[in-house]
Design an enzyme around this catalytic site. Structure first.
Site, PDB file in Angstrom:
ATOM      1  N   ARG A 105      10.770   0.308   3.064  1.00 21.48           N
ATOM      2  CA  ARG A 105      11.531   1.077   2.084  1.00 21.48           C
ATOM      3  C   ARG A 105      11.601   0.287   0.780  1.00 21.48           C
ATOM      4  NH1 ARG A 105      16.812   2.556   5.675  1.00 21.48           N
ATOM      5  NH2 ARG A 105      15.751   2.397   7.677  1.00 21.48           N
TER       6      ARG A 105
ATOM      7  N   TYR B 263       3.449  -9.327   0.962  1.00 20.76           N
ATOM      8  CA  TYR B 263       3.946  -8.959  -0.361  1.00 20.76           C
ATOM      9  C   TYR B 263       3.386  -9.920  -1.407  1.00 20.76           C
ATOM     10  CZ  TYR B 263       7.520  -5.768   1.503  1.00 20.76           C
ATOM     11  OH  TYR B 263       8.171  -4.724   2.116  1.00 20.76           O
TER      12      TYR B 263
ATOM     13  N   ARG C 293      12.042 -11.190  -3.377  1.00 23.84           N
ATOM     14  CA  ARG C 293      12.465 -11.388  -4.767  1.00 23.84           C
ATOM     15  C   ARG C 293      13.387 -12.603  -4.903  1.00 23.84           C
ATOM     16  NH1 ARG C 293      14.624  -5.526  -6.177  1.00 23.84           N
ATOM     17  NH2 ARG C 293      15.421  -6.628  -8.019  1.00 23.84           N
TER      18      ARG C 293
ATOM     19  N   ASP D 147      12.106  -0.867  -3.003  1.00 29.32           N
ATOM     20  CA  ASP D 147      13.189  -0.553  -3.933  1.00 29.32           C
ATOM     21  C   ASP D 147      12.665   0.085  -5.213  1.00 29.32           C
ATOM     22  OD1 ASP D 147      15.139  -1.609  -2.236  1.00 29.32           O
ATOM     23  OD2 ASP D 147      14.936  -3.625  -3.079  1.00 29.32           O
TER      24      ASP D 147
END
Length: 246
Positions: free
Chosen positions: A49, A110, A197, A51
């Site tokens: 999911r 990622y 992040r 952002d």
């Protein structure tokens, strides 16, 4: 029949992957395109999911359909004709009826990008964070190595997550540089809310000399969010790949 799609998108214009009541999400756009094509409502279940503002090259999402009249190898091309230019489907395949991309993922990769120069580059504004202070790439690489392994990453989880445990395993965590573009690439079995992040922000602090790379294990052990770096902006993050258990 259950179908698994591989989806890429530029997340700039969307409130994330997950459908929302008061904002446009990637899930909604793809579901509406599928419904238009198939002739009935469709619900997608995704591996991640992402952002608001986060991008994807290899998001994976599955849906059920009865009597699909389009061959699976042609579904991406036909579906792309109904999707906006910032979303595309590259692959479609049949999977078992009980297949859930979120729980079947073996690992996810990622990428986080930082444009490190005295002035921003308009070509990278949508796909990287901008840092105008020089970053020490060697310090960032030393810090990155400490994230590899199985750890409790509570210090790297933003509030609002719903994970039952904050223990995760990181398989690779690398920092590379091509001229002014610095790239973090990280692969793990799963990730906490904003974990990548926050790791990127912590590595940025190491690159700025705000923290010593050697104290990363201490930050992990402390399980205290205040000891880690800031949460970096969403536009630098891209979901690169999701691999499933065989």
């Amino acid at each position: 029949m259950r179908v698994l799609l591989t989806i890429a998108y530029d997340g700039t214009a969307y409130a994330g992957w997950q459908r929302q009541e008061n904002a446009l999400a990637v899930q909604q756009v793809v579901e509406e395109a599928l419904a238009s094509l198939i002739g009935c409502a469709v619900t997608l279940t995704a591996a991640s999911r992402t952002d608001a503002g986060v991008h994807a090259l290899g998001q994976r999402a599955a849906f059920n359909v009865e009597g699909l009249r389009i061959p699976l190898n042609k579904l991406p091309r036909v579906l792309n004709g109904l999707l906006p230019a910032d979303i595309s489907v590259s692959h479609a395949q049949a999977v078992p009826q009980d297949f859930n991309p979120r729980f079947a993922a073996r690992f996810k990769t990622y990428r986080y990008q930082i444009w490190n120069a005295s002035v921003p580059n308009p070509m990278y504004n949508r796909y990287s964070a901008f840092i105008n202070q020089p970053l020490d790439i060697l310090a960032m690489q030393k810090a990155a190595r400490h994230f590899i392994g199985r750890h409790d990453f509570a210090a790297f989880c933003a509030t609002g997550g719903s994970a039952k445990t904050t223990v995760r395993e990181i398989y690779t965590c690398t920092i590379s540089q091509a001229e002014n573009l610095i790239t973090l690439e990280i692969t793990g079995n799963a990730f906490l809310y904003n974990m990548v992040r926050i790791i990127a922000g912590t590595l940025t602090y190491a690159g700025l000399g705000k923290i010593n790379p050697c104290i990363i294990p201490d930050i992990i052990a402390a399980r205290d969010r205040t000891q880690a770096g800031k949460t970096m902006p969403p536009q630098g993050l891209t979901l690169v790949e999701v691999q499933f258990k065989e």
